[in-house]
Design a protein around this motif. Structure first.
Motif, mmCIF file in Angstrom:
data_model
loop_
_atom_site.group_PDB
_atom_site.id
_atom_site.type_symbol
_atom_site.label_atom_id
_atom_site.label_comp_id
_atom_site.label_asym_id
_atom_site.label_seq_id
_atom_site.Cartn_x
_atom_site.Cartn_y
_atom_site.Cartn_z
ATOM 1 N N SER A 1 33.275 -11.516 1.737
ATOM 2 C CA SER A 1 34.012 -10.380 2.419
ATOM 3 C C SER A 1 32.931 -9.386 3.185
ATOM 4 N N PRO A 2 33.011 -8.376 4.038
ATOM 5 C CA PRO A 2 32.368 -7.442 4.404
ATOM 6 C C PRO A 2 31.583 -6.424 3.679
ATOM 7 N N GLY B 1 32.443 -21.095 2.342
ATOM 8 C CA GLY B 1 33.792 -20.687 2.122
ATOM 9 C C GLY B 1 34.475 -19.865 3.346
ATOM 10 N N ASP B 2 35.751 -19.096 2.804
ATOM 11 C CA ASP B 2 36.389 -18.428 3.519
ATOM 12 C C ASP B 2 35.912 -17.126 4.107
ATOM 13 N N ILE B 3 36.005 -16.656 5.057
ATOM 14 C CA ILE B 3 35.496 -15.334 5.583
ATOM 15 C C ILE B 3 36.901 -14.555 5.475
ATOM 16 N N ILE B 4 36.784 -13.475 4.839
ATOM 17 C CA ILE B 4 38.150 -12.853 4.109
ATOM 18 C C ILE B 4 37.869 -11.280 4.366
ATOM 19 N N ASP B 5 38.954 -10.638 4.571
ATOM 20 C CA ASP B 5 39.170 -9.147 4.550
ATOM 21 C C ASP B 5 38.810 -8.624 3.105
ATOM 22 N N ASN B 6 38.399 -7.423 3.040
ATOM 23 C CA ASN B 6 37.938 -6.740 2.120
ATOM 24 C C ASN B 6 39.151 -6.807 0.778
ATOM 25 N N GLU B 7 40.255 -6.231 1.384
ATOM 26 C CA GLU B 7 41.531 -6.190 0.658
ATOM 27 C C GLU B 7 41.576 -7.392 -0.299
ATOM 28 N N GLY C 1 32.833 -7.641 10.677
ATOM 29 C CA GLY C 1 31.915 -6.615 9.808
ATOM 30 C C GLY C 1 30.904 -6.995 9.309
ATOM 31 N N ILE C 2 30.619 -8.405 9.186
ATOM 32 C CA ILE C 2 29.413 -9.161 8.714
ATOM 33 C C ILE C 2 28.322 -9.039 9.905
ATOM 34 N N TYR C 3 28.985 -9.706 11.140
ATOM 35 C CA TYR C 3 28.073 -9.751 12.180
ATOM 36 C C TYR C 3 27.423 -8.302 12.641
#
Length: 245
Positions: free
Chosen positions: A45-46, A25-31, A77-79
């Motif tokens: 999210s990270p 799925g999508d890689i999204i920001d925490n907020e 962030g995940i990297y």
């Protein structure tokens, strides 16, 4: 709940005990994680990912990726979390790793692709409005974002920055063999067995990540105040950005 699950895999004759997870799925920001959870949309999210990853500190990790991408900042962030992991990380791409998902893939010591999987890299892009000066600044920010992405690609592939920039300019699609040749993958899965075909279509506007606020802050920090403009001019001039990678 997050759309990934860590699993303990028992040791076998060929592999030690390790943890395994899937990124889909999508890689999204925490907020924005709450919104995706609310609608039941697959995403990663990270912050939540890092919290789960910390429970497997010191244990080898296999990361399966099947994603069109999303936020470059979330992917970073995940990297970083995978790079900091105190054991080997193996990345396996069984469908697609496109756009920001390729940043995560670069954290693997080994990057293995299904024979029918695809990888795709391209330049960061955005939608923006504002004064001419705002649009010029946005272009400068995108150049810096691209430069940061090239850092991850160069560390893994060993290719020159000029070569990687050219590949991003051309929105380059890579089969497993091409990715291995270019240094983006280290091997191919299922070499002696048949794998499922994978849908390859990619719409660069299909994935809207949520880095607009982050980029707005980057732009705002670099813009000196103009005492000749009314107090609300800065708010009007801020870019409305939906940034994709």
């Amino acid at each position: 709940m997050p759309f990934w699950k860590f699993q303990n895999i028992a040791a076998s004759e060929t592999e030690p005990e390790h943890a395994e997870l899937r990124i889909e799925g999508d890689i999204i920001d925490n907020e924005d994680a709450w919104l995706y959870e609310w609608f039941g949309i697959q995403a990663v999210s990270p912050n939540a990912f890092k919290a789960d990853l910390s429970q497997y500190d010191g244990k080898p990790i296999t990361v399966w990726i099947d994603s069109y991408g999303g936020s470059v900042f979330a992917a970073t962030g995940i990297y970083n979390a995978l790079q900091e992991h105190k054991a080997d990380v193996t990345v396996k791409i069984d469908g697609k790793a496109m756009s920001a998902a390729t940043i995560i893939a670069m954290a693997g010591k080994d990057i293995l692709m299904s024979p029918t999987a695809m990888m795709m890299i391209h330049n960061p892009l955005t939608e923006a409005y504002g004064y001419a000066s705002d649009l010029r600044k946005t272009a400068d920010v995108l150049d810096e974002v691209k430069d940061a992405i090239i850092n991850a690609y160069q560390l893994k592939t060993g290719r020159s920055r000029a070569k990687l920039s050219e590949m991003m300019n051309g929105e380059t699609y890579m089969s497993a063999k091409t990715a291995i040749k270019e240094g983006f993958a280290t091997g191919m899965l299922y070499a002696d067995s048949e794998a499922k075909p994978v849908e390859m279509a990619f719409n660069r506007h299909a994935i809207l990540n949520s880095t607009s606020e982050a980029v707005k802050r980057m732009v705002a920090m670099q813009k000196p105040p103009d005492p000749q403009k009314p107090d609300n001019s800065k708010a009007r001039a801020l870019l409305a950005l939906e940034m994709e990678l």
